[in-house]
Design a protein around this motif. Sequence first.
Motif, PDB file in Angstrom:
ATOM      1  N   LEU A 170      44.382  33.124  40.173  1.00 60.61           N
ATOM      2  CA  LEU A 170      45.708  33.121  40.789  1.00 60.61           C
ATOM      3  C   LEU A 170      45.691  32.386  42.121  1.00 60.61           C
ATOM      4  O   LEU A 170      46.609  31.626  42.434  1.00 60.61           O
ATOM      5  CB  LEU A 170      46.194  34.561  40.990  1.00 60.61           C
ATOM      6  N   GLU A 171      44.663  32.612  42.908  1.00 63.03           N
ATOM      7  CA  GLU A 171      44.593  31.968  44.219  1.00 63.03           C
ATOM      8  C   GLU A 171      44.401  30.462  44.072  1.00 63.03           C
ATOM      9  O   GLU A 171      44.984  29.675  44.820  1.00 63.03           O
ATOM     10  CB  GLU A 171      43.458  32.565  45.042  1.00 63.03           C
ATOM     11  N   GLN A 172      43.600  30.045  43.102  1.00 64.17           N
ATOM     12  CA  GLN A 172      43.406  28.612  42.876  1.00 64.17           C
ATOM     13  C   GLN A 172      44.713  27.954  42.461  1.00 64.17           C
ATOM     14  O   GLN A 172      45.009  26.829  42.864  1.00 64.17           O
ATOM     15  CB  GLN A 172      42.328  28.391  41.814  1.00 64.17           C
ATOM     16  N   ARG A 173      45.499  28.656  41.642  1.00 64.27           N
ATOM     17  CA  ARG A 173      46.783  28.100  41.221  1.00 64.27           C
ATOM     18  C   ARG A 173      47.735  27.954  42.392  1.00 64.27           C
ATOM     19  O   ARG A 173      48.558  27.026  42.436  1.00 64.27           O
ATOM     20  CB  ARG A 173      47.403  29.005  40.146  1.00 64.27           C
ATOM     21  N   ALA A 174      47.633  28.875  43.359  1.00 65.57           N
ATOM     22  CA  ALA A 174      48.538  28.840  44.513  1.00 65.57           C
ATOM     23  C   ALA A 174      48.094  27.840  45.566  1.00 65.57           C
ATOM     24  O   ALA A 174      48.858  27.506  46.465  1.00 65.57           O
ATOM     25  CB  ALA A 174      48.629  30.233  45.141  1.00 65.57           C
ATOM     26  N   THR A 175      46.844  27.352  45.456  1.00 71.85           N
ATOM     27  CA  THR A 175      46.339  26.385  46.426  1.00 71.85           C
ATOM     28  C   THR A 175      46.941  25.012  46.125  1.00 71.85           C
ATOM     29  O   THR A 175      46.968  24.592  44.963  1.00 71.85           O
ATOM     30  CB  THR A 175      44.802  26.288  46.338  1.00 71.85           C
ATOM     31  N   PRO A 176      47.463  24.325  47.147  1.00 71.20           N
ATOM     32  CA  PRO A 176      48.044  22.998  46.902  1.00 71.20           C
ATOM     33  C   PRO A 176      47.083  22.094  46.151  1.00 71.20           C
ATOM     34  O   PRO A 176      45.896  22.015  46.480  1.00 71.20           O
ATOM     35  CB  PRO A 176      48.323  22.478  48.317  1.00 71.20           C
ATOM     36  N   PRO A 179      50.055  35.113  45.322  1.00 72.06           N
ATOM     37  CA  PRO A 179      51.180  35.293  44.396  1.00 72.06           C
ATOM     38  C   PRO A 179      50.689  35.696  43.015  1.00 72.06           C
ATOM     39  O   PRO A 179      49.775  35.090  42.464  1.00 72.06           O
ATOM     40  CB  PRO A 179      51.819  33.892  44.356  1.00 72.06           C
ATOM     41  N   GLY A 180      51.286  36.766  42.479  1.00 69.32           N
ATOM     42  CA  GLY A 180      50.901  37.250  41.157  1.00 69.32           C
ATOM     43  C   GLY A 180      49.924  38.407  41.185  1.00 69.32           C
ATOM     44  O   GLY A 180      49.725  39.077  40.164  1.00 69.32           O
ATOM     45  N   ALA A 181      49.307  38.678  42.343  1.00 72.86           N
ATOM     46  CA  ALA A 181      48.341  39.780  42.429  1.00 72.86           C
ATOM     47  C   ALA A 181      49.012  41.127  42.170  1.00 72.86           C
ATOM     48  O   ALA A 181      48.397  42.039  41.600  1.00 72.86           O
ATOM     49  CB  ALA A 181      47.662  39.788  43.796  1.00 72.86           C
ATOM     50  N   THR A 182      50.265  41.264  42.572  1.00 73.51           N
ATOM     51  CA  THR A 182      50.954  42.551  42.382  1.00 73.51           C
ATOM     52  C   THR A 182      51.063  42.921  40.905  1.00 73.51           C
ATOM     53  O   THR A 182      50.887  44.074  40.538  1.00 73.51           O
ATOM     54  CB  THR A 182      52.359  42.500  43.001  1.00 73.51           C
ATOM     55  N   GLY A 183      51.353  41.958  40.051  1.00 76.52           N
ATOM     56  CA  GLY A 183      51.441  42.233  38.630  1.00 76.52           C
ATOM     57  C   GLY A 183      50.101  42.650  38.062  1.00 76.52           C
ATOM     58  O   GLY A 183      50.020  43.546  37.204  1.00 76.52           O
ATOM     59  N   LEU A 184      49.037  42.021  38.535  1.00 73.27           N
ATOM     60  CA  LEU A 184      47.684  42.358  38.104  1.00 73.27           C
ATOM     61  C   LEU A 184      47.342  43.789  38.519  1.00 73.27           C
ATOM     62  O   LEU A 184      46.817  44.577  37.714  1.00 73.27           O
ATOM     63  CB  LEU A 184      46.704  41.372  38.732  1.00 73.27           C
ATOM     64  N   PHE A 185      47.651  44.140  39.758  1.00 78.17           N
ATOM     65  CA  PHE A 185      47.368  45.490  40.237  1.00 78.17           C
ATOM     66  C   PHE A 185      48.192  46.527  39.476  1.00 78.17           C
ATOM     67  O   PHE A 185      47.689  47.594  39.115  1.00 78.17           O
ATOM     68  CB  PHE A 185      47.647  45.592  41.735  1.00 78.17           C
ATOM     69  N   ASP A 186      49.446  46.219  39.266  1.00 73.67           N
ATOM     70  CA  ASP A 186      50.315  47.161  38.566  1.00 73.67           C
ATOM     71  C   ASP A 186      49.809  47.425  37.147  1.00 73.67           C
ATOM     72  O   ASP A 186      49.842  48.555  36.672  1.00 73.67           O
ATOM     73  CB  ASP A 186      51.742  46.609  38.514  1.00 73.67           C
ATOM     74  N   ALA A 187      49.322  46.386  36.490  1.00 70.27           N
ATOM     75  CA  ALA A 187      48.821  46.540  35.119  1.00 70.27           C
ATOM     76  C   ALA A 187      47.599  47.445  35.066  1.00 70.27           C
ATOM     77  O   ALA A 187      47.331  48.074  34.030  1.00 70.27           O
ATOM     78  CB  ALA A 187      48.484  45.169  34.533  1.00 70.27           C
ATOM     79  N   HIS A 188      46.860  47.532  36.183  1.00 74.84           N
ATOM     80  CA  HIS A 188      45.661  48.379  36.229  1.00 74.84           C
ATOM     81  C   HIS A 188      45.893  49.660  37.027  1.00 74.84           C
ATOM     82  O   HIS A 188      44.942  50.360  37.368  1.00 74.84           O
ATOM     83  CB  HIS A 188      44.495  47.592  36.849  1.00 74.84           C
ATOM     84  N   GLN A 189      47.161  49.947  37.340  1.00 76.88           N
ATOM     85  CA  GLN A 189      47.539  51.171  38.058  1.00 76.88           C
ATOM     86  C   GLN A 189      46.852  51.269  39.422  1.00 76.88           C
ATOM     87  O   GLN A 189      46.444  52.351  39.862  1.00 76.88           O
ATOM     88  CB  GLN A 189      47.240  52.415  37.212  1.00 76.88           C
ATOM     89  N   LEU A 190      46.745  50.132  40.090  1.00 79.46           N
ATOM     90  CA  LEU A 190      46.203  50.089  41.447  1.00 79.46           C
ATOM     91  C   LEU A 190      47.374  50.054  42.423  1.00 79.46           C
ATOM     92  O   LEU A 190      48.157  49.109  42.430  1.00 79.46           O
ATOM     93  CB  LEU A 190      45.318  48.850  41.628  1.00 79.46           C
ATOM     94  N   ASP A 191      47.488  51.075  43.247  1.00 81.47           N
ATOM     95  CA  ASP A 191      48.628  51.227  44.152  1.00 81.47           C
ATOM     96  C   ASP A 191      48.422  50.364  45.394  1.00 81.47           C
ATOM     97  O   ASP A 191      47.700  50.726  46.319  1.00 81.47           O
ATOM     98  CB  ASP A 191      48.785  52.694  44.548  1.00 81.47           C
ATOM     99  N   PHE A 192      49.082  49.200  45.421  1.00 84.66           N
ATOM    100  CA  PHE A 192      48.925  48.277  46.539  1.00 84.66           C
ATOM    101  C   PHE A 192      49.919  48.570  47.659  1.00 84.66           C
ATOM    102  O   PHE A 192      49.851  47.952  48.717  1.00 84.66           O
ATOM    103  CB  PHE A 192      49.097  46.828  46.072  1.00 84.66           C
ATOM    104  N   CYS A 193      50.857  49.476  47.425  1.00 87.60           N
ATOM    105  CA  CYS A 193      51.889  49.745  48.426  1.00 87.60           C
ATOM    106  C   CYS A 193      51.524  50.965  49.269  1.00 87.60           C
ATOM    107  O   CYS A 193      51.128  50.846  50.417  1.00 87.60           O
ATOM    108  CB  CYS A 193      53.241  49.929  47.735  1.00 87.60           C
ATOM    109  N   CYS A 194      51.609  52.151  48.677  1.00 92.39           N
ATOM    110  CA  CYS A 194      51.340  53.370  49.450  1.00 92.39           C
ATOM    111  C   CYS A 194      49.858  53.518  49.786  1.00 92.39           C
ATOM    112  O   CYS A 194      49.511  54.136  50.791  1.00 92.39           O
ATOM    113  CB  CYS A 194      51.817  54.592  48.667  1.00 92.39           C
TER     114      CYS A 194
END
Length: 225
Positions: free
Chosen positions: A58-64, A16-31
């Motif tokens: 981000l992953e550590q924050r998402a870990t229970p 969770p949250g990786a998409t915002g990080l990728f978008d900020a660096h113009q990394l296309d995670f979709c196409c």
Amino acid sequence: MSYLEQSLGQLARRIPGATGLFDAHQLDFCCAGNRSLRTATQSLGIDPQPLEEALQALEQRATPEPAQDWSSASDAQLITHLLVRYHAVHREQLPELIRLARRVEQVHGDREDCPNGLADHLEAMAQELDSHMRKEELVLFPMITQGRGGMANMPIAAMRAEHDDHGSELRRLDALTQGITPPRDACTTWRALYTGLRSFRDDLIQHIHTENNILFERFAPAQVL
């Protein structure tokens, strides 16, 4: 496996949250989600180390979290935990979820299983939740930390009522998304959105529980029905 060897799509779906990080660096995670993080950063001449560190956080924050007995924490410690772990995190989560929801609705809005109306619902939730948290930050929490929690019955009653409203909004979110379950053929963006929604839902539930059943109980015990 290191983050560098995983595909953008895998990371977007899982963290969770990786998409915002990728978008900020113009990394296309979709196409172009099948490219590894290494390949994608190399193609743009980006240093991958800060991205790896951010993904790890981000992953550590998402870990229970390990079970912690917050009932034994001081008022100040508990309020700091609420501010850092939930208030700040919700303000990060919702703008990105709204952005992803709008993208999914724009691209897949003609599908029967598309969560049309989700972005507007999340936007309303964001406004209401921010207003709620500001009341706590500006009025209720200072009362408690200044030793006036015994006089906070009315603010606590108001916050509990708003928590009930948040619960209703979460049920509406659940209905819009079929229990936050993406279709089997959902694209990477759709799956990433639902990963983030599950994280937000779980965080908000735990946030409300910590306030209602631990912090507020110290000053205004709820009536047992």
